[in-house]
Motif scaffolding. Structure first.
Motif, PDB file in Angstrom:
ATOM      1  N   HIS A   7       0.836  -1.205   0.000  1.00 47.84           N
ATOM      2  CA  HIS A   7       0.000   0.000   0.000  1.00 47.84           C
ATOM      3  C   HIS A   7       0.875   1.261   0.000  1.00 47.84           C
ATOM      4  O   HIS A   7       0.624   2.217  -0.752  1.00 47.84           O
ATOM      5  N   ILE A   8       1.942   1.211   0.784  1.00 48.06           N
ATOM      6  CA  ILE A   8       2.822   2.387   0.865  1.00 48.06           C
ATOM      7  C   ILE A   8       3.575   2.568  -0.449  1.00 48.06           C
ATOM      8  O   ILE A   8       3.780   3.698  -0.911  1.00 48.06           O
ATOM      9  N   ASN A  10       2.452   1.923  -3.382  1.00 47.79           N
ATOM     10  CA  ASN A  10       1.501   2.589  -4.290  1.00 47.79           C
ATOM     11  C   ASN A  10       1.420   4.093  -4.006  1.00 47.79           C
ATOM     12  O   ASN A  10       1.365   4.915  -4.921  1.00 47.79           O
ATOM     13  N   LEU A  11       1.399   4.423  -2.721  1.00 53.22           N
ATOM     14  CA  LEU A  11       1.307   5.844  -2.346  1.00 53.22           C
ATOM     15  C   LEU A  11       2.553   6.600  -2.809  1.00 53.22           C
ATOM     16  O   LEU A  11       2.465   7.730  -3.305  1.00 53.22           O
ATOM     17  N   LYS A  14       2.348   7.366  -6.423  1.00 53.99           N
ATOM     18  CA  LYS A  14       1.440   8.488  -6.726  1.00 53.99           C
ATOM     19  C   LYS A  14       2.074   9.835  -6.361  1.00 53.99           C
ATOM     20  O   LYS A  14       1.739  10.860  -6.933  1.00 53.99           O
ATOM     21  N   MET A  15       2.993   9.804  -5.381  1.00 56.32           N
ATOM     22  CA  MET A  15       3.626  11.055  -4.968  1.00 56.32           C
ATOM     23  C   MET A  15       4.541  11.628  -6.043  1.00 56.32           C
ATOM     24  O   MET A  15       4.928  12.796  -5.978  1.00 56.32           O
ATOM     25  N   ALA A  26      -2.052  11.461  -1.954  1.00 58.12           N
ATOM     26  CA  ALA A  26      -1.147  10.349  -1.585  1.00 58.12           C
ATOM     27  C   ALA A  26      -0.410  10.694  -0.285  1.00 58.12           C
ATOM     28  O   ALA A  26      -0.258   9.835   0.610  1.00 58.12           O
ATOM     29  N   THR A  27       0.047  11.947  -0.161  1.00 56.13           N
ATOM     30  CA  THR A  27       0.744  12.368   1.068  1.00 56.13           C
ATOM     31  C   THR A  27      -0.199  12.308   2.261  1.00 56.13           C
ATOM     32  O   THR A  27       0.178  11.883   3.360  1.00 56.13           O
ATOM     33  N   ASP A  29      -2.823  10.340   2.597  1.00 65.36           N
ATOM     34  CA  ASP A  29      -3.043   8.924   2.936  1.00 65.36           C
ATOM     35  C   ASP A  29      -1.843   8.345   3.683  1.00 65.36           C
ATOM     36  O   ASP A  29      -2.002   7.539   4.609  1.00 65.36           O
ATOM     37  N   LEU A  30      -0.624   8.762   3.261  1.00 62.84           N
ATOM     38  CA  LEU A  30       0.578   8.277   3.934  1.00 62.84           C
ATOM     39  C   LEU A  30       0.581   8.728   5.397  1.00 62.84           C
ATOM     40  O   LEU A  30       0.914   7.952   6.300  1.00 62.84           O
ATOM     41  N   GLU A  33      -1.669   6.567   7.414  1.00 63.47           N
ATOM     42  CA  GLU A  33      -1.050   5.258   7.668  1.00 63.47           C
ATOM     43  C   GLU A  33      -0.004   5.358   8.790  1.00 63.47           C
ATOM     44  O   GLU A  33       0.060   4.513   9.676  1.00 63.47           O
TER      45      GLU A  33
END
Length: 1236
Positions: A7-8, A10-11, A14-15, A26-27, A29-30, A33
């Motif tokens: 998952h990370i 993928n993030l 996207k960043m 994305a940031t 969502d990170l 997490e």
């Protein structure tokens, strides 16, 4: 874990998107997490995440940059140490970048990282390494950087880091200091300001050498005074150091203060302001060291409080004020006038734009506030000099300055209030002028000054006036009686003024309420017509807080209407209150106050003035009684109405109300149960004809669970209700026979906890019950229930107190039935003394005889004396004690018959100890008039025994002597004093102990005589005999606890002797051989323990008379003493932390070491169990003291305290104790908030 990494990944992908929205989401969502506790990153993911976040800090989009900075917080605690160092390195490099935006975001990032590091006290290696890495980069940035914005950011971060992690940077402190000092002369004022902040945080944790270097540098520069601008900076820096580490700068004040005083005379308003601010910080943070300079500080502040060269007050106004002050203190006014007119710079040209004088006046007012708040012992001097000066400045033209002047006067009033208990003492008038009498004489001057301010347009000024008046009447209730006509128009003006804020109206109403509560009602009669309309309008105000305060004022108006005709106003007051009472959609506070207000209105006025409105109002009360939110307040209102002298007709609602009240008795709400029992009791008393048997049965069904030792107050109220029921509805008591209530009552009688009010209520109930002659509950029936188990010899009762309670109940029954039954009972008791009687039977029989004989003359039983004297020979100590009590108590019933017998037996018998206890009972319980003829014979007998070698006997003799002295103090107290010269140490100790028994917490005729001679008794603190000194300390402790006014004036001479007894004396320590072992005995331990107990008592009763630093010296010694004394000093330390935090903070480093020693001491492995338990208890007590010390602001910034905290957190056992005590103290705080 794999899914989290995926998952990370993928993030992170996207960043790197070119779309800023993708990067932003994305940031975000990170960050979500990273905030989860469960997340675990592998090494590769850590590296990628760190790299990406650092890259995003340079993002072109500001929102993405901001989110990336926020990510740094949770990220620091989730990645390994070397990754955190990478983050810090990059941020430090970026902070020196040419790009301003990157510099700013990197600075925020560094602050975020520092904020997320574990505190210094946790001993974290990560925090230490990160801080060391940042420090080197920051010092070079501050020293070499030519760009001011970089310097400012670096200084800001340095200050933040020193504040949070200063203890970890001890090795870097010298280099930090050498880099900061040159910045104090920077051409940019912003740089100087931030440097001062950083230095302030540095001194909290730096070592002594660094601190000395800094202070020496400041003193040198101030002495040189090269440039006025840098001098201002150095003064500011000195003040900042004092604020942050006052406990360290104290020893340098002798050098600093003369320099600051010198600069006060320089014609520079900004410099004067900083100098006075420095004085304020010295006064607050160095109370001991600044003491010699306080008069100088006060004179400077008084001088600059009136410093207003750009404004000339109206001459007439000045004359008025001068005349007013002169009436209060002519001498003072002459001094004040000459002092205030000599203002510096009065000839200089000033313009309004350049006028900075208001800042000087504000600093002076704040400094006076600090002096007044911290120097309680100077109150009389403040009322002579500071008080009139502050009152004269209520006319101040600058609103901010005026607010500070008012605040300073409020502080003066608040300092006066705690002293009220001893200042209003009847003996205090002998002390001459007290702060309260001086304040009383200045009230006219205060009112005159406030009268003008109450009509000011400024809302803030009027609020200050109301706060002042409220505090004034709290300190001096009734002080404004003569001034009400002057003040009421100002209060009404604020209530009617449409421009008034809500807070102003609330303050005005609160002030009016307090004045009405603390002043006689007749003082307001002339003003009621003017007060009612604005108060009624406020009751109708949409803001609930205004309504709530207005309802309190309405209550007072109604209460005070007894002495004037309320007819013109009662309709208005009733209408506005009933409207609020009926409303269901209003705040709970308003509901409750509307109920209370209407309760008082019905109780005082509605019954006879508005009879038509009464039935409807009572029905509303009934509705409120059914509501869980309002029921408690309604029960209180119903109690008030039921007790009204107007005899309000409650019959329409009683049928429904009583069952509801009965149901409240099973609710799990203690306050509701107590109020309900009180309400039912008064309803029974005043409305017995309307209360039907069915209603009574409903209440009786709920009573059994309430009669229990688990809550004695509820039991007492339940017993009072039953006593009333026995008078009003005796027929309803028939169901008690054999029921649960009697079972519970008998169980309660046998409880060891039954005493005081609950026991008195029990006796009243038994007397009321036996007089009803209810079947199954007659005299003999109740007697069998009470004494059956003892006489059947089925079981002995578990506690002696149970026998005493039963005996009192037996005596109560016997007094209520003074017929032949009582005589039969006496004979039965006497017959019980046969050879087959158990000790339990004898004990109860003797106690019952004593209780009966106390009120009934038993001299008709000739064998009684013989029986009791025989009991003195019993093998049971409890039987002997009961016989002694019985003899004394029976003698009270017939002194001429029994007292000569007791005196004769004491003279001839060998059982003096028991007989003296009998004599003590006689002296304690007999009437003064009955005892007076025997005083001389008793006195001479007691003196023969006061030199007895047995301490127990001497103590009884001393108590008898003390209580006998109370009968005729004019004659006997001088005699007692004469025996201080006795050659026998036993006699001296008996006499000093006797004085202890003449002191009680209630006023007594002996008090003035005792005050004059207690100093002679306390001179025995210098007695050569250890025991005499110990009992002198015990007597001193009793006086300090019960009647401090006796010893307050003697403290200057007594305290050195008291402190002298706290020292360990080697000559009193000896070794005793016990078989193969040697045991150390300290004969001075009891003496030291008594001295420390006195010190603890003085904290509560005479704190203002103690030199707290001398006191702390002895507390510090006690922390290293014996187990018992350590326990006492730990308690003292916790108490001092809340009473004198600044003084304790100054001594913190010296106090921490013995606490640490106690907590880290190990008990030898082969020690007995008791030694382990004692050490555990010591640790817990020491830890309580540590928790209390940590409540002092800035205590944890002390290097030694910080180090000790690290030690606690790294030791599993200590950490567990520390956490449990912190939890206990926080829960106790929550409970105290709830109960308040």
């Amino acid at each position: 874990m794999a899914s989290a990494s995926y998952h990370i990944s993928n993030l992170l992908e996207k960043m790197t998107s070119s779309d800023k929205d993708f990067r932003f989401m994305a940031t975000n969502d990170l960050m979500t997490e990273l905030q989860k506790d469960s997340i675990k990153l592998d090494d590769d993911s850590e590296r990628k995440v760190v790299k990406m976040i650092l890259k995003l800090l340079e993002d072109k989009n500001g929102e993405v940059q901001n989110l990336a900075v926020k990510c740094l917080g949770p990220l620091v605690s989730k990645v390994k140490e070397y990754q955190v160092e990478t983050i810090v390195d990059t941020l430090c490099t970026n902070m020196l970048s040419d790009k301003e935006q990157l510099r700013d975001i990197s600075s925020i990032g560094l602050k975020t990282v520092i904020g997320e590091l574990p505190p210094a006290s946790s001993g974290s290696a990560l925090a230490a390494s990160v801080c060391k890495k940042i420090t080197g980069r920051l010092t070079s940035a501050i020293a070499k950087q030519e760009d001011v914005s970089v310097q400012l950011e670096a200084l800001d971060i340095m200050a933040d880091m020193l504040c949070r992690q200063g203890g970890l940077l001890v090795n870097f402190h010298p280099s930090i200091l050498s880099c900061l000092l040159p910045q104090l002369t920077s051409p940019r004022l912003a740089v100087r300001k931030r440097t001062i902040m950083a230095l302030g945080h540095l001194v909290m944790s730096c070592g002594n050498l660094v601190f000395i270097d800094l202070i020496e540098h400041l003193l040198t520069e101030l002495g040189r005074n090269d440039n006025m601008s840098t001098t201002r900076t150095y003064i500011q820096c000195t003040a900042a150091i004092s604020r942050q580490a006052g406990h360290r700068i104290g020893e340098y004040l002798e050098k600093i203060i003369p320099l600051v005083v010198k600069f006060c005379n320089v014609d520079d308003d900004e410099l004067r302001e900083y100098c006075i601010q420095a004085f304020e910080s010295f006064v607050r943070r160095c109370p001991k060291e600044v003491y010699p300079h306080v008069p100088t500080v006060i004179s400077i502040c008084l001088r600059y409080l009136t410093y207003d060269p750009n404004y000339n007050f109206d001459d007439e106004d000045e004359d008025d004020n001068a005349m007013d002050a002169e009436q209060n203190d002519e001498d003072y006014q002459e001094r004040l006038t000459s002092f205030f007119l000599l203002l510096p710079g009065s000839d200089d040209e000033y313009s309004d734009d350049d006028d900075m004088s208001w800042k000087v006046r504000r600093a002076a007012a704040k400094c006076l506030d600090a002096v007044v708040s911290t120097r309680h012992e100077m109150l009389p001097e403040f009322y002579r000099s500071v008080s009139p000066a502050l009152v004269c400045r209520f006319k101040e033209r600058e609103e901010n300055v005026k607010a500070d002047v008012f605040h300073a006067y409020l502080s003066l009033l608040k300092q006066t209030r705690p002293a009220q208990s001893w200042l209003t003492d009847p003996d205090a008038m002998e002390q001459g002028e007290t702060p309260l009498t001086m304040l009383q004489s200045q009230v006219p001057m205060i009112v005159k000054a406030l009268h003008k301010q109450l009509k000011e347009k400024s809302v803030k000024t009027r609020q200050c006036c109301f706060n002042m008046l409220t505090e004034l009447v709290n300190v001096l209730p009734g002080a404004l009686t003569q001034h009400i006509p002057v003040l009421i128009p100002g209060i009404i003006f604020s209530l009617n003024d449409k421009s008034s804020s809500s807070n102003l109206k609330i303050d005005a109403l609160a002030c009016l309420h307090v004045i009405m509560v603390t002043h006689p009602a007749h003082a307001f009669h002339a003003h009621v017509p003017a007060l009612v309309p604005p108060v009624v309008a406020c009751v109708g105000d949409p803001f609930y807080k205004i309504t709530s305060e207005a309802l309190l004022v309405t209550q007072q108006l109604v209460k005070g209407s007894d002495s004037f005709d309320p007819s013109p106003y009662i309709n208005d007051l009733f209408t506005c209150t009933i409207r609020r009472l009926k409303a269901a959609d209003i705040d709970q506070e308003v509901k409750e106050r509307a109920i209370s207000c209407m309760g008082i209105t019905v109780c005082c006025r509605l019954g006879d003035r508005l009879p038509a409105e009464l039935p409807g109002t009572l029905l509303i009360f009934l509705e409120r009684l059914k509501n869980e939110i309002t029921r408690l307040t309604t029960v209180k209102a119903v109690t008030l109405i039921a007790g009204s002298p107007l005899k309000i007709d409650l019959r329409p609602v009683l049928r429904e109300a009583v069952p509801i009240l009965a149901s409240f008795l099973r609710k799990n709400q203690r306050a509701l149960k107590l109020c309900t029992l009180a309400a039912l009791d008064i309803l029974l008393r005043n409305y017995s004809s309307a209360v039907t048997p069915v209603m009574v049965d409903a209440v009786l069904a709920e009573l059994p669970p309430l009669i229990s030792e688990s809550d004695m107050h509820v039991s007492q109220m339940a017993l009072s209700f039953l006593s009333t029921l026995a008078v009003t509805h005796p027929s309803s008591l028939a169901q008690l026979s054999g029921g649960n209530i009697m079972t519970q009552l008998i169980a309660l009688v046998r409880s060891p906890l039954l005493q005081g009010g609950a026991l008195a209520a029990m006796l009243d109930f038994y007397q009321a019950l036996v007089t009803t002659e209810t079947s199954g509950l007659g005299y003999m029936d109740l007697l069998r229930m009470l004494t059956g188990p003892v006489y059947s010899q089925s079981a002995a009762l578990p506690h002696k107190q149970a026998y005493c309670s039963i005996a009192k109940c037996v005596a109560a029954l016997t007094r209520a039935c003074p017929t032949e039954v009582a005589l039969l009972k006496e004979k039965e008791l006497l017959c019980s003394f046969n050879s087959r009687s158990t000790d339990s039977i004898r004990l109860l029989a003797l106690l019952s005889l004593g209780e009966v004989g106390h009120h009934v003359d038993l001299s008709s039983q000739p064998e009684l004396k013989t029986v009791i004297l025989d009991a003195f020979s019993s093998s049971s100590e409890e039987v002997k004690s009961a016989a002694s009590y019985a003899l004394g108590s029976i003698a009270v019933g017939n002194l001429p018959e029994y007292l000569p017998f007791v005196l004769q037996e004491i003279s001839s018998s060998k059982r003096q100890y028991l007989l003296l206890h009998s004599l003590k009972e006689i002296i304690s319980s007999a009437s003064v008039s009955g005892l007076k003829p025997y005083v001389e014979s008793v006195w001479s007998l007691l003196l023969k025994h006061c030199e007895c070698q047995e301490e127990g006997t001497r103590n009884v003799v001393a108590e008898c002597l003390g209580k006998l002295t109370l009968i005729d103090p004019e004659t006997l107290l001088p005699r007692l004093k004469g025996y201080l010269l006795s050659g026998s140490s036993y006699a001296r100790s008996s006499v000093v102990t006797a004085v202890k028994f003449t002191i009680s917490d209630q006023p007594q005729p002996i008090d003035p005589l005792l005050k004059n001679c207690i100093g002679d008794f306390l001179k025995t603190l210098e007695d050569p005999d250890l025991n005499v000194r110990r009992v002198a300390l015990v007597t001193f402790n009793s006086a300090a606890h019960n009647k401090p006014s006796l010893i307050r004036e003697l403290l200057d001479s007594v305290l050195p002797q008291l402190y002298n007894e706290t020292k360990v004396r080697k000559e009193l320590i000896r070794e005793v051989e016990m078989g193969p072992f040697k045991h150390t005995v300290d004969d001075g331990l009891d003496l030291r323990k008594a001295a420390f107990e006195c010190m603890y008592t003085l904290l509560d009763s005479c704190l203002d008379r103690l030199d707290i630093f001398t006191f702390l010296n002895h507390v510090e010694d006690g922390l290293k003493d014996h187990y018992d004394i350590k326990m006492l000093t730990f308690l003292m330390l916790a108490r001092l932390s809340s009473l004198c935090p600044s003084a304790v903070l100054q001594r913190l480093d010296r106090l921490v070491e013995p606490l640490r020693a106690t907590c880290t001491t190990k008990v030898k492995a082969n020690s007995v169990k008791q030694e382990f338990e004692k050490q555990d208890e010591l640790k817990r007590s020491a830890m309580r003291a540590v928790v209390a010390l940590l409540t002092i602001p800035e205590a944890e910034k002390s290097p030694l305290m910080s180090e000790f905290q690290s030690q606690i957190s790294s030791n599993q056992e200590l950490a567990a104790i520390f956490d449990s005590i912190q939890r206990d103290s926080s829960s106790a705080n929550m409970e105290s908030m709830d109960t308040s």
